[in-house]
Design a protein around this motif. Structure first.
Motif, PDB file in Angstrom:
ATOM      1  N   LEU A 298       0.809  -1.228   0.000  1.00  9.88           N
ATOM      2  CA  LEU A 298       0.000   0.000   0.000  1.00  9.88           C
ATOM      3  C   LEU A 298       0.832   1.263   0.000  1.00  9.88           C
ATOM      4  O   LEU A 298       2.045   1.250   0.212  1.00  9.88           O
ATOM      5  CB  LEU A 298      -1.006   0.007   1.153  1.00  9.88           C
ATOM      6  CG  LEU A 298      -0.629  -0.371   2.574  1.00  9.88           C
ATOM      7  CD1 LEU A 298       0.058   0.792   3.268  1.00  9.88           C
ATOM      8  CD2 LEU A 298      -1.888  -0.742   3.330  1.00  9.88           C
ATOM      9  N   GLY A 299       0.124   2.368  -0.287  1.00  8.28           N
ATOM     10  CA  GLY A 299       0.737   3.694  -0.234  1.00  8.28           C
ATOM     11  C   GLY A 299       0.125   4.454   0.931  1.00  8.28           C
ATOM     12  O   GLY A 299      -1.030   4.226   1.291  1.00  8.28           O
ATOM     13  N   ALA A 300       0.897   5.343   1.532  1.00  5.34           N
ATOM     14  CA  ALA A 300       0.387   6.061   2.710  1.00  5.34           C
ATOM     15  C   ALA A 300       1.217   7.314   2.952  1.00  5.34           C
ATOM     16  O   ALA A 300       2.195   7.583   2.247  1.00  5.34           O
ATOM     17  CB  ALA A 300       0.445   5.151   3.929  1.00  5.34           C
ATOM     18  N   GLY A 301       0.813   8.058   3.955  1.00  4.57           N
ATOM     19  CA  GLY A 301       1.598   9.227   4.339  1.00  4.57           C
ATOM     20  C   GLY A 301       0.804  10.138   5.251  1.00  4.57           C
ATOM     21  O   GLY A 301      -0.340   9.845   5.603  1.00  4.57           O
ATOM     22  N   MET A 302       1.472  11.267   5.638  1.00  5.49           N
ATOM     23  CA  MET A 302       0.780  12.273   6.437  1.00  5.49           C
ATOM     24  C   MET A 302       0.081  13.230   5.470  1.00  5.49           C
ATOM     25  O   MET A 302       0.692  13.706   4.510  1.00  5.49           O
ATOM     26  CB  MET A 302       1.798  13.038   7.303  1.00  5.49           C
ATOM     27  CG  MET A 302       2.561  12.159   8.285  1.00  5.49           C
ATOM     28  SD  MET A 302       1.503  11.165   9.364  1.00  5.49           S
ATOM     29  CE  MET A 302       0.776  12.427  10.408  1.00  5.49           C
TER      30      MET A 302
END
Ligand code: DAH
Length: 344
Positions: A288-292
């Motif tokens: 998956l991709g993620a971040g703030m």
């Protein structure tokens, strides 16, 4: 008159005893005992005989009627019993026969996977997105611009995204991230949302790519949400989804709507070492991709980035299902071949 009655009785009883049919028996009853029947016809003749004979003949007529009636009842009962037992025989059920096999329908593996992902996040307090905030036909604004994509971003190109011919700027969403904007537009923090759905991309179809697929988006916005919270939530998700604590790796990456951004890998679940076809021998699988959430995105939906912060993530459902069930061709999900679907 006496002989007439006698003859009538014999004739009636004879007919009654020879019939085999309930309907016919009913006709016989009407013929002899009915209002316009033979017996009544005779009774009507009573007025023509000498008065002193009338009581005797009258009584005889009544006795005749009673006798015919008894015979009718007896035969009726027999014929009725016979017809019931014939019917029962014809409709006989062999209760010892095995039952008919009725195959059960099953959930499609993608539906089952989406449902499982949702329930894992539900248990961590994430609420399902509102239907109205999760459209598949979307404007460029929600799919790209509000998510901080620059106007000339290559993903906006016709070659990557399906635009509709109905209106300019109307497209089939290329990611479920549009639901982030719509949810944050109508709601105020604290927010924890999970948002599954279909996305579309103009890809050449292959064993790994299809131009329709599924994503699950999630995000959390509140005061003091940190990257540590993101790691904790996603590690817990992989632990529950793959069934055991499995090492993950957060690699620095880039998405326009998150800063910092990461791609998350899980240790290869089917790994056969150096020549592993699943992870190309790297030992890791991107899931998956993620971040703030980028402060620009928060500002777009009027949430003050000085007060609030949030994380977001997006995962491909087909990819997760392929890893979990060791499926090597994405097209299997869409061909609807029962030999494939039955295995889940
Ligand atoms: N929308 C991204 C994609 O389709 C996936 C994604 C990455 C979603 C990072 C996110 C995120 O919410 O924070 O490739």
């Amino acid at each position: 008159m006496k002989t007439k009655l006698e003859a009538l009785k014999n004739q009636a009883i004879n007919e009654i005893n020879t019939t085999q049919d309930l309907k016919e028996l009913q006709d016989i009853k009407i013929k002899y005992l009915g209002r316009k029947g033979e017996l009544n016809t005779i009774k009507r003749g009573l007025k023509d005989i000498p008065p002193e004979e009338r009581p005797v003949i009258g009584e005889l007529a009544n006795k005749t009627a009673a006798e015919i009636g008894e015979n009718l009842n007896r035969v009726y009962e027999n014929l009725y019993k016979k017809s019931v037992s014939q019917k029962l025989e014809a409709e006989r059920i062999d209760v010892t026969l095995p039952g008919d096999y009725i195959p059960y329908g099953k959930q499609h593996p993608l539906t089952a996977t989406v449902n499982e992902i949702i329930s894992i996040f539900n248990r961590m307090g994430f609420m399902l997105v509102e239907e109205a905030n999760n459209p598949e036909v979307e404007t460029e604004y929600y799919n790209f611009d509000a998510l901080n994509f620059p106007p000339d971003h290559p993903a906006k190109d016709m070659q990557d995204t399906f635009y509709t011919i109905n209106a300019e700027n109307l497209l089939l969403r290329s990611q479920t991230s549009n639901s982030q904007i719509r949810e944050m537009e109508n709601k105020r923090p604290p927010l924890r949302i999970i948002s599954p759905g279909r996305v579309y991309r103009a890809e050449a179809i292959s064993s790994r790519k299809y131009n329709l697929f599924h994503q699950v988006e999630g995000f959390m916005v509140d005061k003091e949400v940190t990257f540590g919270n993101l790691k904790g939530v996603l590690n817990e998700f992989t632990r529950q989804f793959f069934g055991q604590a499995r090492p993950t790796r957060f690699r620095a990456s880039f998405f326009p709507f998150t800063e910092p951004s990461a791609e998350i890998d899980v240790q290869c679940i089917i790994c056969s070492g150096k020549g592993c076809r699943t992870c190309s021998g790297t030992g890791w699988l991107e899931i998956l991709g993620a971040g703030m959430i980028d402060p620009n995105v928060l500002r777009t939906v009027n949430i003050d980035p000085e007060v609030y912060s949030g994380f977001a993530f997006g995962m491909g459902v087909e990819r997760l299902a392929m890893l979990k069930f060791a499926i090597n061709d994405i097209r299997l999900f869409f061909n609807n071949d029962v030999r494939f679907l039955e295995q889940f």
